[in-house]
Design an enzyme around this catalytic site. Structure first.
Site, PDB file in Angstrom:
ATOM      1  N   VAL A  15       0.807  -1.226   0.000  1.00  0.00           N
ATOM      2  CA  VAL A  15       0.000   0.000   0.000  1.00  0.00           C
ATOM      3  C   VAL A  15       0.835   1.269   0.000  1.00  0.00           C
ATOM      4  O   VAL A  15       0.306   2.351  -0.230  1.00  0.00           O
ATOM      5  CB  VAL A  15      -0.952   0.022   1.220  1.00  0.00           C
ATOM      6  CG1 VAL A  15      -1.914  -1.151   1.163  1.00  0.00           C
ATOM      7  CG2 VAL A  15      -0.166   0.017   2.536  1.00  0.00           C
ATOM      8  N   CYS A  16       2.127   1.162   0.247  1.00  0.00           N
ATOM      9  CA  CYS A  16       2.969   2.346   0.432  1.00  0.00           C
ATOM     10  C   CYS A  16       3.714   2.700  -0.854  1.00  0.00           C
ATOM     11  O   CYS A  16       4.511   1.899  -1.342  1.00  0.00           O
ATOM     12  CB  CYS A  16       3.969   2.108   1.558  1.00  0.00           C
ATOM     13  SG  CYS A  16       5.149   3.468   1.762  1.00  0.00           S
TER      14      CYS A  16
END
Length: 310
Positions: free
Chosen positions: A55-56
């Site tokens: 997600v980063c």
């Protein structure tokens, strides 16, 4: 070598642990800033491990560079879980266990490096198996070192020496007007502040769109560090950043050269294979009446890009 015990953190529990907070450690937000290729951390195959999160965007950069340089057998990699509570990044079955140390949470790596650590637990985190501690959690350094310090694919020159001043200058603007744009625009508290912030971002996107009219990538025919820094945020613009911060009436698809460029990169194996589109969030934005409407939008990343001849 002793066998690693694989551990998992319990489920995300906001009632017990609260939301994640970066802690109160004084000093820089990214305190571990060792560099690969120094006497302390020589560029030895098999010595280092990357902890990343799907997600980063900052962690995704490191995974992409590792693939672009062909370092899969040189630097190992594993994923933390997508969600956090007050314990920070953790290892759960969805993304797998920590194969190097058997940690249940990434904070354990920070505490092993600095006992009593009370600061920001971030990804990417670069771990040294030899010394049993973190080399770096300073994300700009990690991709530079992965791209330049190992004997990877010589065709992937992501940081050409003659272009480094220009790449650094553009990267600084990418960070200000793209990578951190959602936070900058989203935190505006007045209509005037909001308007000024979002127009600065839109103007930069228009500048990038014009730049890409006569070149395939930001610095010509080859992918560089600048492309790697820009792309993960473009990937998230329509599904996350724009709906959350209400930056632009136009989706990424309305910037024709920038959108084709983004698809071109997505369809490169190093980018596609390090992307999980299902992990990207689709938040709703602020409801202030002076913010423009912007809804989550999932574009067709498989659409032909026709950029090869640019």
């Amino acid at each position: 070598m002793s066998e690693i015990t694989l551990n998992y953190a319990g489920p995300v529990d906001l009632d017990t642990y609260g939301r994640y907070r970066p802690g109160g450690r004084p000093g820089p937000r990214y305190p571990f800033q060792g560099r690969i290729g120094t006497p302390e951390f020589p560029a030895e195959p098999g010595r280092y491990h990357l902890y990343v999160a799907a997600v980063c965007p900052y962690a995704q950069r490191a995974a992409i560079v590792r693939s672009l340089k062909g370092l899969e057998d040189v630097v190992s990699l594993s994923y933390v879980d997508d969600d956090r509570d007050g314990r920070g990044w953790a290892f759960r079955e969805r993304r797998g266990a920590d194969p190097v140390n058997g940690f249940a949470t990434l904070r354990e790596a920070y505490e092993a490096t600095e006992p009593g650590f009370d600061g920001h637990v971030s990804v990417p985190t670069l771990w040294d198996r030899e010394t049993g501690r973190i080399v770096s959690n300073n994300f700009p350094d990690i991709t530079i070192d992965l791209g330049t310090r190992f004997d990877g694919d010589p065709e992937a020159d992501l940081y050409p020496e003659e272009l480094r001043p220009e790449i650094d200058a553009l990267n600084a603007r990418i960070y200000e007007y793209v990578n951190t744009a959602a936070g900058r625009v989203g935190s505006a508290t007045t209509e005037a502040e909001y308007g000024e912030a979002r127009q600065a971002v839109i103007a930069f996107l228009e500048e990038l769109d014009a730049r890409l009219a006569d070149r395939r990538f930001l610095f010509g025919s080859g992918i560089t560090e600048a492309d790697v820094r820009l792309w993960p945020t473009l990937l998230r613009f329509d599904v996350s950043d724009n709906p959350a911060a209400r930056i632009s009436e136009r989706p990424l698809t309305a910037f024709p050269n920038l959108w084709a460029y983004a698809r071109d990169l997505y369809q490169h194996p190093a980018f596609r294979e390090n992307t999980d589109l299902t992990a990207l969030s689709t938040p709703t934005g602020e409801t202030d009446p002076w913010r423009i409407p912007a809804q989550p939008f999932q574009a067709d990343w498989e659409q032909s890009h026709h950029r090869a001849a640019v």
